[in-house]
Design a protein around this motif. Sequence first.
Motif, PDB file in Angstrom:
ATOM      1  N   VAL A  61    -124.590 118.402   9.905  1.00  0.00           N
ATOM      2  CA  VAL A  61    -124.099 118.247   8.535  1.00  0.00           C
ATOM      3  C   VAL A  61    -122.577 118.260   8.487  1.00  0.00           C
ATOM      4  CG1 VAL A  61    -124.066 119.242   6.219  1.00  0.00           C
ATOM      5  CG2 VAL A  61    -126.191 119.243   7.551  1.00  0.00           C
ATOM      6  N   LYS A  62    -121.955 119.145   9.258  1.00  0.00           N
ATOM      7  CA  LYS A  62    -120.502 119.247   9.246  1.00  0.00           C
ATOM      8  C   LYS A  62    -119.856 117.950   9.725  1.00  0.00           C
ATOM      9  CE  LYS A  62    -116.607 121.993  10.964  1.00  0.00           C
ATOM     10  NZ  LYS A  62    -116.202 123.147  11.809  1.00  0.00           N
ATOM     11  N   SER A  63    -120.363 117.409  10.831  1.00  0.00           N
ATOM     12  CA  SER A  63    -119.787 116.161  11.343  1.00  0.00           C
ATOM     13  C   SER A  63    -120.061 115.005  10.387  1.00  0.00           C
ATOM     14  CB  SER A  63    -120.335 115.846  12.732  1.00  0.00           C
ATOM     15  OG  SER A  63    -121.722 115.553  12.679  1.00  0.00           O
ATOM     16  N   LEU A  64    -121.211 115.039   9.730  1.00  0.00           N
ATOM     17  CA  LEU A  64    -121.555 113.995   8.773  1.00  0.00           C
ATOM     18  C   LEU A  64    -120.593 114.014   7.596  1.00  0.00           C
ATOM     19  CD1 LEU A  64    -123.734 111.808   8.290  1.00  0.00           C
ATOM     20  CD2 LEU A  64    -124.993 113.495   6.958  1.00  0.00           C
ATOM     21  N   LEU A  65    -120.281 115.192   7.088  1.00  0.00           N
ATOM     22  CA  LEU A  65    -119.369 115.325   5.953  1.00  0.00           C
ATOM     23  C   LEU A  65    -117.944 114.939   6.340  1.00  0.00           C
ATOM     24  CD1 LEU A  65    -120.629 118.682   4.372  1.00  0.00           C
ATOM     25  CD2 LEU A  65    -120.979 116.360   3.512  1.00  0.00           C
ATOM     26  N   GLN A  66    -117.611 115.064   7.612  1.00  0.00           N
ATOM     27  CA  GLN A  66    -116.267 114.724   8.076  1.00  0.00           C
ATOM     28  C   GLN A  66    -116.201 113.316   8.669  1.00  0.00           C
ATOM     29  OE1 GLN A  66    -115.391 117.951  10.833  1.00  0.00           O
ATOM     30  NE2 GLN A  66    -114.337 119.093   9.225  1.00  0.00           N
ATOM     31  N   TYR A  67    -117.260 112.518   8.478  1.00  0.00           N
ATOM     32  CA  TYR A  67    -117.295 111.127   8.943  1.00  0.00           C
ATOM     33  C   TYR A  67    -117.086 111.032  10.461  1.00  0.00           C
ATOM     34  CZ  TYR A  67    -116.494 110.528   3.943  1.00  0.00           C
ATOM     35  OH  TYR A  67    -116.580 110.607   2.578  1.00  0.00           O
ATOM     36  N   LYS A  68    -117.641 111.976  11.206  1.00  0.00           N
ATOM     37  CA  LYS A  68    -117.423 112.016  12.645  1.00  0.00           C
ATOM     38  C   LYS A  68    -118.618 111.495  13.447  1.00  0.00           C
ATOM     39  CE  LYS A  68    -115.683 115.969  14.097  1.00  0.00           C
ATOM     40  NZ  LYS A  68    -115.461 117.423  14.185  1.00  0.00           N
ATOM     41  N   VAL A  69    -119.674 111.039  12.777  1.00  0.00           N
ATOM     42  CA  VAL A  69    -120.899 110.704  13.507  1.00  0.00           C
ATOM     43  C   VAL A  69    -120.736 109.488  14.413  1.00  0.00           C
ATOM     44  CG1 VAL A  69    -122.465 111.782  11.862  1.00  0.00           C
ATOM     45  CG2 VAL A  69    -121.757 109.416  11.512  1.00  0.00           C
ATOM     46  N   LEU A  70    -119.701 108.684  14.227  1.00  0.00           N
ATOM     47  CA  LEU A  70    -119.442 107.558  15.123  1.00  0.00           C
ATOM     48  C   LEU A  70    -118.391 107.897  16.177  1.00  0.00           C
ATOM     49  CD1 LEU A  70    -119.426 104.570  12.598  1.00  0.00           C
ATOM     50  CD2 LEU A  70    -121.322 105.463  13.942  1.00  0.00           C
ATOM     51  N   ASP A  71    -117.986 109.163  16.216  1.00  0.00           N
ATOM     52  CA  ASP A  71    -116.938 109.603  17.136  1.00  0.00           C
ATOM     53  C   ASP A  71    -117.535 110.305  18.349  1.00  0.00           C
ATOM     54  OD1 ASP A  71    -115.281 108.714  15.153  1.00  0.00           O
ATOM     55  OD2 ASP A  71    -114.734 110.717  14.424  1.00  0.00           O
ATOM     56  N   SER A  72    -116.805 110.252  19.450  1.00  0.00           N
ATOM     57  CA  SER A  72    -117.165 111.005  20.643  1.00  0.00           C
ATOM     58  C   SER A  72    -116.518 112.386  20.601  1.00  0.00           C
ATOM     59  CB  SER A  72    -116.694 110.254  21.890  1.00  0.00           C
ATOM     60  OG  SER A  72    -116.841 111.056  23.045  1.00  0.00           O
ATOM     61  N   GLN A  73    -117.178 113.361  21.204  1.00  0.00           N
ATOM     62  CA  GLN A  73    -116.600 114.702  21.322  1.00  0.00           C
ATOM     63  C   GLN A  73    -115.588 114.783  22.463  1.00  0.00           C
ATOM     64  OE1 GLN A  73    -119.596 117.923  20.997  1.00  0.00           O
ATOM     65  NE2 GLN A  73    -121.094 116.290  20.668  1.00  0.00           N
ATOM     66  N   ILE A  74    -115.529 113.741  23.295  1.00  0.00           N
ATOM     67  CA  ILE A  74    -114.633 113.724  24.446  1.00  0.00           C
ATOM     68  C   ILE A  74    -113.197 113.493  23.998  1.00  0.00           C
ATOM     69  CG2 ILE A  74    -114.059 112.460  26.559  1.00  0.00           C
ATOM     70  CD1 ILE A  74    -117.038 111.732  26.760  1.00  0.00           C
ATOM     71  N   VAL A  75    -112.280 114.253  24.532  1.00  0.00           N
ATOM     72  CA  VAL A  75    -110.849 113.992  24.335  1.00  0.00           C
ATOM     73  C   VAL A  75    -110.441 112.974  25.400  1.00  0.00           C
ATOM     74  CG1 VAL A  75    -108.522 114.955  24.337  1.00  0.00           C
ATOM     75  CG2 VAL A  75    -110.427 116.291  23.412  1.00  0.00           C
ATOM     76  N   PRO A  76    -110.154 111.733  25.029  1.00  0.00           N
ATOM     77  CA  PRO A  76    -109.979 110.673  26.033  1.00  0.00           C
ATOM     78  C   PRO A  76    -108.765 110.849  26.938  1.00  0.00           C
ATOM     79  CG  PRO A  76    -109.464 109.865  23.828  1.00  0.00           C
ATOM     80  CD  PRO A  76    -110.072 111.210  23.656  1.00  0.00           C
ATOM     81  N   THR A  77    -107.774 111.636  26.497  1.00  0.00           N
ATOM     82  CA  THR A  77    -106.583 111.822  27.333  1.00  0.00           C
ATOM     83  C   THR A  77    -106.748 112.957  28.335  1.00  0.00           C
ATOM     84  OG1 THR A  77    -105.637 113.219  25.599  1.00  0.00           O
ATOM     85  CG2 THR A  77    -105.004 110.892  25.616  1.00  0.00           C
ATOM     86  N   ASP A  78    -107.773 113.773  28.166  1.00  0.00           N
ATOM     87  CA  ASP A  78    -107.968 114.922  29.058  1.00  0.00           C
ATOM     88  C   ASP A  78    -109.448 115.299  29.056  1.00  0.00           C
ATOM     89  OD1 ASP A  78    -107.613 117.068  30.729  1.00  0.00           O
ATOM     90  OD2 ASP A  78    -106.762 118.389  29.193  1.00  0.00           O
ATOM     91  N   ILE A  79    -110.224 114.597  29.875  1.00  0.00           N
ATOM     92  CA  ILE A  79    -111.677 114.756  29.846  1.00  0.00           C
ATOM     93  C   ILE A  79    -112.096 116.033  30.572  1.00  0.00           C
ATOM     94  CG2 ILE A  79    -113.879 113.710  30.506  1.00  0.00           C
ATOM     95  CD1 ILE A  79    -112.469 111.002  30.429  1.00  0.00           C
ATOM     96  N   ASP A  80    -112.866 116.849  29.889  1.00  0.00           N
ATOM     97  CA  ASP A  80    -113.429 118.069  30.472  1.00  0.00           C
ATOM     98  C   ASP A  80    -114.700 117.681  31.223  1.00  0.00           C
ATOM     99  OD1 ASP A  80    -114.683 120.470  31.032  1.00  0.00           O
ATOM    100  OD2 ASP A  80    -114.114 121.417  29.142  1.00  0.00           O
ATOM    101  N   GLN A  81    -114.611 117.483  32.521  1.00  0.00           N
ATOM    102  CA  GLN A  81    -115.740 116.992  33.302  1.00  0.00           C
ATOM    103  C   GLN A  81    -116.857 118.018  33.457  1.00  0.00           C
ATOM    104  OE1 GLN A  81    -113.024 115.349  36.538  1.00  0.00           O
ATOM    105  NE2 GLN A  81    -114.678 113.844  36.527  1.00  0.00           N
TER     106      GLN A  81
END
Length: 211
Positions: free
Chosen positions: A186-206
């Motif tokens: 619900v939180k990500s839905l309200l923040q319009y994040k459902v099409l976003d990745s949780q990965i930080v592309p400049t510093d990927i936590d492998q």
Amino acid sequence: MNIFETAQLEPVTRIPAPVSGIVGRALIEDKQPILFEDVADAWPWVRKWTFDYIASVAGEVIVSRPSDDGIYRYHQFGRMSFAEFAETLETSKDVYMGLNPIYRDDQSPHAPKELLALAAELTIPDFIDSARLHAAYLWIGPGGNNTLLHFDPWGSLLVVLEGRKRFALFPPDQTSNMYGYSVLDVKSLLQYKVLDSQIVPTDIDQDRYPR
């Protein structure tokens, strides 16, 4: 590790100008990345749309600030005058102008009054089916800015008016490896994040995102 170090590089199809509507649309329907070379040279508005010109016609615009990790996430919006935006761009550089619609097919008028002058000058290339065109947006960044990894559910044409832009593109069969937010969150839905990745592309936590 950044996102570019994870990609298996493949050549991108380059198509020189001029591009006929039939050929261009056939290539687009193939759903592969394409670089149309020098196509924008034939569009007079490309040369006209300098920073000073846009400043002369734009009023209040939509802007975003980077998150703590330096990534611009477009669910964090604000508004300011273009003059204030221009000043911030020259000083602190921590602002990005994104998702400002020049054209929208679902509202009348099709663009906010601040950008109607640009909408009237916009040229839709022959290889784009105008009947399927949903929107056109204007983006201006400070340089060196990073966008989050995300999924676009539509095809896009990007025209670079000034500067350079580097992409990391992944095919649809890699979507499950992008660690997107759940539509049930619900939180990500309200923040319009459902099409976003949780990965930080400049510093990927492998360790956290092994795929």
